[in-house]
Motif scaffolding. Sequence first.
Motif, PDB file in Angstrom:
ATOM      1  N   MET A   1     125.218  38.042   5.279  1.00 61.51           N
ATOM      2  CA  MET A   1     126.606  37.619   5.013  1.00 61.51           C
ATOM      3  C   MET A   1     126.405  36.783   7.204  1.00 61.51           C
ATOM      4  SD  MET A   1     130.130  38.811   5.746  1.00 61.51           S
ATOM      5  CE  MET A   1     130.989  38.728   6.701  1.00 61.51           C
ATOM      6  N   LYS A   5     128.403  40.992  11.016  1.00 59.07           N
ATOM      7  CA  LYS A   5     128.410  42.056  10.542  1.00 59.07           C
ATOM      8  C   LYS A   5     129.418  43.022   9.979  1.00 59.07           C
ATOM      9  CE  LYS A   5     123.814  41.229  11.824  1.00 59.07           C
ATOM     10  NZ  LYS A   5     122.411  42.128  12.639  1.00 59.07           N
ATOM     11  N   MET A   6     129.173  43.493   9.106  1.00 56.90           N
ATOM     12  CA  MET A   6     130.120  44.480   9.205  1.00 56.90           C
ATOM     13  C   MET A   6     130.906  45.179   9.580  1.00 56.90           C
ATOM     14  SD  MET A   6     130.138  46.789   5.764  1.00 56.90           S
ATOM     15  CE  MET A   6     132.201  46.486   4.865  1.00 56.90           C
ATOM     16  N   THR A  30     136.312  38.418   2.297  1.00 56.49           N
ATOM     17  CA  THR A  30     136.693  36.807   2.598  1.00 56.49           C
ATOM     18  C   THR A  30     136.054  36.540   1.542  1.00 56.49           C
ATOM     19  OG1 THR A  30     134.025  38.018   3.807  1.00 56.49           O
ATOM     20  CG2 THR A  30     134.043  35.789   2.614  1.00 56.49           C
ATOM     21  N   THR A  33     133.916  34.614  -1.599  1.00 59.52           N
ATOM     22  CA  THR A  33     132.328  35.937  -2.451  1.00 59.52           C
ATOM     23  C   THR A  33     134.354  36.994  -3.148  1.00 59.52           C
ATOM     24  OG1 THR A  33     132.355  36.986  -0.679  1.00 59.52           O
ATOM     25  CG2 THR A  33     131.394  35.159  -1.034  1.00 59.52           C
ATOM     26  N   THR A  35     134.743  39.539  -1.640  1.00 60.19           N
ATOM     27  CA  THR A  35     134.840  40.850  -0.940  1.00 60.19           C
ATOM     28  C   THR A  35     135.026  41.151  -0.066  1.00 60.19           C
ATOM     29  OG1 THR A  35     132.874  39.620   0.480  1.00 60.19           O
ATOM     30  CG2 THR A  35     131.978  40.071  -2.329  1.00 60.19           C
ATOM     31  N   SER A  37     134.523  42.370   3.360  1.00 62.11           N
ATOM     32  CA  SER A  37     134.027  42.313   3.931  1.00 62.11           C
ATOM     33  C   SER A  37     133.846  43.483   5.157  1.00 62.11           C
ATOM     34  CB  SER A  37     133.560  41.291   4.964  1.00 62.11           C
ATOM     35  OG  SER A  37     133.368  40.465   4.353  1.00 62.11           O
ATOM     36  N   TYR A 102     139.267  34.106   5.354  1.00 61.37           N
ATOM     37  CA  TYR A 102     139.505  35.698   5.019  1.00 61.37           C
ATOM     38  C   TYR A 102     140.325  35.719   4.821  1.00 61.37           C
ATOM     39  CZ  TYR A 102     134.949  36.309   8.038  1.00 61.37           C
ATOM     40  OH  TYR A 102     134.342  36.456   8.591  1.00 61.37           O
TER      41      TYR A 102
END
Length: 151
Positions: A1, A5-6, A30, A33, A35, A37, A102
């Motif tokens: 990503m 980062k996560m 996010t 996508t 997802t 995150s 987001y």
Amino acid sequence: MPGLKMNQLQILLTDCLINTKHVEHAAIITTKTATLSATSQRFNFQVPQVQMLIDSFQQTTLTREEGIHFLGKNYTCVRADKNSIYSKSNEHGLILVRTAVYIIVATYNDSMYPSVCVEAVENRISKRKGEMNPEETQGGNIGTPNKRNAA
């Protein structure tokens, strides 16, 4: 990503939200996508719930009328517009704030002040300029609402 980062996102959630002691759980979705995150500890949900939260911003009238069913609770919508959704279930609450990239998800419980939870999500996280918008090279702001869909 691209971007953070996560684990960096999780640190941001902890520093800006959880440490206020008025946010029980938090997550970052996010939107592009669909997802999850980052999440705070013990706050996990599945893809259908992620998509449902994203869809809530596409159908704010329906969200206001029907509320949100999230993690086994029915939340009554208090506010829903293109940038924020506030909802409650008895003394618990669910706050959603959309940015260009987001959706920030936060919950509070009966020992927490809803207004402080909202302030943390809407304001404290917005002070982290540039850290959470991987699509912009400079000056991104997680707290800046998505203006692309402004009516």
